[in-house]
Design a protein around this motif. Sequence first.
Motif, PDB file in Angstrom:
ATOM      1  N   GLU A 174       4.543  -0.007  -9.855  1.00 42.27           N
ATOM      2  CA  GLU A 174       3.531  -0.673  -9.036  1.00 42.27           C
ATOM      3  C   GLU A 174       3.499  -0.065  -7.633  1.00 42.27           C
ATOM      4  OE1 GLU A 174       2.264  -5.151  -7.456  1.00 42.27           O
ATOM      5  OE2 GLU A 174       4.081  -4.862  -8.663  1.00 42.27           O
ATOM      6  N   ILE A 175       2.293   0.226  -7.172  1.00 43.27           N
ATOM      7  CA  ILE A 175       2.111   0.856  -5.861  1.00 43.27           C
ATOM      8  C   ILE A 175       1.620  -0.178  -4.856  1.00 43.27           C
ATOM      9  CG2 ILE A 175       0.841   2.614  -4.563  1.00 43.27           C
ATOM     10  CD1 ILE A 175       0.693   4.236  -7.174  1.00 43.27           C
ATOM     11  N   GLY A 176       2.327  -0.277  -3.735  1.00 42.68           N
ATOM     12  CA  GLY A 176       1.933  -1.165  -2.649  1.00 42.68           C
ATOM     13  C   GLY A 176       1.147  -0.422  -1.583  1.00 42.68           C
ATOM     14  N   GLN A 177       0.546  -1.171  -0.681  1.00 41.75           N
ATOM     15  CA  GLN A 177      -0.278  -0.595   0.380  1.00 41.75           C
ATOM     16  C   GLN A 177      -0.073  -1.385   1.659  1.00 41.75           C
ATOM     17  OE1 GLN A 177      -4.339  -0.224  -0.860  1.00 41.75           O
ATOM     18  NE2 GLN A 177      -5.048   0.681   1.064  1.00 41.75           N
ATOM     19  N   SER A 178       0.005  -0.699   2.801  1.00 40.91           N
ATOM     20  CA  SER A 178       0.213  -1.377   4.080  1.00 40.91           C
ATOM     21  C   SER A 178      -0.353  -0.525   5.210  1.00 40.91           C
ATOM     22  CB  SER A 178       1.716  -1.606   4.321  1.00 40.91           C
ATOM     23  OG  SER A 178       2.348  -0.411   4.767  1.00 40.91           O
ATOM     24  N   THR A 179      -0.208  -1.012   6.430  1.00 45.36           N
ATOM     25  CA  THR A 179      -0.516  -0.201   7.595  1.00 45.36           C
ATOM     26  C   THR A 179       0.539   0.890   7.747  1.00 45.36           C
ATOM     27  OG1 THR A 179       0.725  -1.751   8.973  1.00 45.36           O
ATOM     28  CG2 THR A 179      -1.662  -2.082   8.831  1.00 45.36           C
ATOM     29  N   ARG A 180       0.212   1.897   8.538  1.00 47.99           N
ATOM     30  CA  ARG A 180       1.121   3.027   8.719  1.00 47.99           C
ATOM     31  C   ARG A 180       2.211   2.690   9.734  1.00 47.99           C
ATOM     32  NH1 ARG A 180      -3.752   7.264   9.529  1.00 47.99           N
ATOM     33  NH2 ARG A 180      -4.368   5.519  10.866  1.00 47.99           N
ATOM     34  N   PRO A 190      -4.946   0.238   6.616  1.00 44.01           N
ATOM     35  CA  PRO A 190      -3.995   0.144   5.488  1.00 44.01           C
ATOM     36  C   PRO A 190      -3.944   1.449   4.698  1.00 44.01           C
ATOM     37  CG  PRO A 190      -6.040  -0.921   4.889  1.00 44.01           C
ATOM     38  CD  PRO A 190      -6.216  -0.452   6.315  1.00 44.01           C
ATOM     39  N   LEU A 191      -3.336   2.468   5.285  1.00 42.87           N
ATOM     40  CA  LEU A 191      -3.354   3.807   4.702  1.00 42.87           C
ATOM     41  C   LEU A 191      -1.960   4.313   4.341  1.00 42.87           C
ATOM     42  CD1 LEU A 191      -6.088   5.462   6.949  1.00 42.87           C
ATOM     43  CD2 LEU A 191      -6.295   4.777   4.547  1.00 42.87           C
ATOM     44  N   ARG A 192      -1.009   3.407   4.234  1.00 41.19           N
ATOM     45  CA  ARG A 192       0.333   3.762   3.763  1.00 41.19           C
ATOM     46  C   ARG A 192       0.490   3.249   2.338  1.00 41.19           C
ATOM     47  NH1 ARG A 192       4.913   0.363   3.939  1.00 41.19           N
ATOM     48  NH2 ARG A 192       6.894   1.447   3.596  1.00 41.19           N
ATOM     49  N   PHE A 193       1.008   4.100   1.450  1.00 34.81           N
ATOM     50  CA  PHE A 193       1.217   3.742   0.050  1.00 34.81           C
ATOM     51  C   PHE A 193       2.684   3.935  -0.296  1.00 34.81           C
ATOM     52  CE2 PHE A 193      -3.095   5.109   0.698  1.00 34.81           C
ATOM     53  CZ  PHE A 193      -3.845   4.144   0.047  1.00 34.81           C
ATOM     54  N   TYR A 194       3.208   3.070  -1.138  1.00 29.59           N
ATOM     55  CA  TYR A 194       4.639   3.125  -1.448  1.00 29.59           C
ATOM     56  C   TYR A 194       4.913   2.540  -2.826  1.00 29.59           C
ATOM     57  CZ  TYR A 194       4.461  -1.799  -0.086  1.00 29.59           C
ATOM     58  OH  TYR A 194       4.125  -3.133   0.002  1.00 29.59           O
ATOM     59  N   LEU A 195       6.029   2.919  -3.385  1.00 29.14           N
ATOM     60  CA  LEU A 195       6.454   2.409  -4.682  1.00 29.14           C
ATOM     61  C   LEU A 195       7.197   1.098  -4.471  1.00 29.14           C
ATOM     62  CD1 LEU A 195       6.745   2.790  -7.737  1.00 29.14           C
ATOM     63  CD2 LEU A 195       8.827   4.098  -7.291  1.00 29.14           C
ATOM     64  N   ARG A 196       6.629   0.014  -4.952  1.00 28.90           N
ATOM     65  CA  ARG A 196       7.261  -1.297  -4.776  1.00 28.90           C
ATOM     66  C   ARG A 196       8.638  -1.338  -5.453  1.00 28.90           C
ATOM     67  NH1 ARG A 196       3.932  -5.202  -2.695  1.00 28.90           N
ATOM     68  NH2 ARG A 196       1.661  -4.891  -2.930  1.00 28.90           N
ATOM     69  N   SER A 202      11.000   4.079   3.168  1.00 29.68           N
ATOM     70  CA  SER A 202      11.449   3.958   4.552  1.00 29.68           C
ATOM     71  C   SER A 202      10.711   2.835   5.259  1.00 29.68           C
ATOM     72  CB  SER A 202      11.233   5.284   5.301  1.00 29.68           C
ATOM     73  OG  SER A 202       9.842   5.519   5.475  1.00 29.68           O
ATOM     74  N   GLY A 203      11.071   2.621   6.529  1.00 32.33           N
ATOM     75  CA  GLY A 203      10.376   1.640   7.347  1.00 32.33           C
ATOM     76  C   GLY A 203      10.886   0.225   7.163  1.00 32.33           C
ATOM     77  N   PRO A 204      10.296  -0.709   7.914  1.00 33.63           N
ATOM     78  CA  PRO A 204      10.739  -2.095   7.849  1.00 33.63           C
ATOM     79  C   PRO A 204      10.464  -2.754   6.507  1.00 33.63           C
ATOM     80  CG  PRO A 204       8.735  -1.906   9.159  1.00 33.63           C
ATOM     81  CD  PRO A 204       9.182  -0.508   8.869  1.00 33.63           C
ATOM     82  N   ALA A 205      11.353  -3.627   6.108  1.00 27.92           N
ATOM     83  CA  ALA A 205      11.212  -4.315   4.822  1.00 27.92           C
ATOM     84  C   ALA A 205       9.926  -5.127   4.759  1.00 27.92           C
ATOM     85  CB  ALA A 205      12.412  -5.217   4.578  1.00 27.92           C
ATOM     86  N   SER A 206       9.450  -5.591   5.901  1.00 26.18           N
ATOM     87  CA  SER A 206       8.238  -6.419   5.926  1.00 26.18           C
ATOM     88  C   SER A 206       7.008  -5.641   5.455  1.00 26.18           C
ATOM     89  CB  SER A 206       7.992  -6.948   7.341  1.00 26.18           C
ATOM     90  OG  SER A 206       7.831  -5.870   8.253  1.00 26.18           O
ATOM     91  N   LEU A 207       7.049  -4.298   5.537  1.00 25.86           N
ATOM     92  CA  LEU A 207       5.923  -3.480   5.105  1.00 25.86           C
ATOM     93  C   LEU A 207       6.104  -2.927   3.695  1.00 25.86           C
ATOM     94  CD1 LEU A 207       4.992  -1.402   8.286  1.00 25.86           C
ATOM     95  CD2 LEU A 207       3.867  -3.446   7.379  1.00 25.86           C
ATOM     96  N   SER A 208       7.153  -3.325   3.017  1.00 27.43           N
ATOM     97  CA  SER A 208       7.450  -2.754   1.708  1.00 27.43           C
ATOM     98  C   SER A 208       7.635  -3.807   0.626  1.00 27.43           C
ATOM     99  CB  SER A 208       8.689  -1.856   1.802  1.00 27.43           C
ATOM    100  OG  SER A 208       8.491  -0.832   2.740  1.00 27.43           O
ATOM    101  N   LYS A 209       7.055  -4.960   0.828  1.00 25.60           N
ATOM    102  CA  LYS A 209       7.181  -6.033  -0.158  1.00 25.60           C
ATOM    103  C   LYS A 209       6.223  -5.813  -1.318  1.00 25.60           C
ATOM    104  CE  LYS A 209       8.694  -9.513   3.207  1.00 25.60           C
ATOM    105  NZ  LYS A 209       8.386 -10.801   3.851  1.00 25.60           N
TER     106      LYS A 209
END
Length: 209
Positions: A174-180, A190-196, A202-209
């Motif tokens: 599942e791919i998440g999306q957040s601010t950079r 909202p142009l940052r994408f990450y593997l949930r 990397s980055g704060p946990a609040s942006l990687s939920k």
Amino acid sequence: MGRADTVTSTSDDHPPIGRAELPEDTAALSRYLIGKLVMRQLPEGMVSGRIVETEAYVVGDAAGHGFRGMTRRNRSLFLERGHAYVYLAYGVAWMLNVSSEAPGTGTGVLIRALEPVEGVAIMRQNRGVDRLRDLTRGPGRLAAALRIDLSLDGLDLCQPGPLWLAHDDREPGEIGQSTRIGITKDADRPLRFYLRGSPFVSGPASLSK
């Protein structure tokens, strides 16, 4: 441990992703790259990682390096999609980006984090750390682990060579999306994408939920 402690891949095992497979839209490319592999051939052996976090820098984006036009430093960003744009951030850390869209556009995708796959021992030596989670979690760390520097700027990542992009043999999840992260201009996009669920994001946990 990573696979590379027992296996050494080649471009035949993981051929480069064809340029035609890369989405022509920057945000779509940023999302597409999650789960793909960055392959780095070093004299000591193959080093690779699975992309788990990216950021898109789109047309008209004040945070993008191409916003004010082409310079000697950023000219690789204006190449056809699928080329490496490597720059030194804050004078201390190299950053790996993938150019996107048509030649002359000046947009790209920052590779922010990898999950180590091959060459873990080499990565540990390059980084001077032992903890697996810390080897490639963050753009500066991954560049150091894969020994990416200005010599690779402008390289075609869709061709075999010292650095290329490849498909993985498993679904990314599942791919998440957040601010950079770490920018002040156009920071709300909202142009940052990450593997949930990935511990390598990397980055704060609040942006990687």
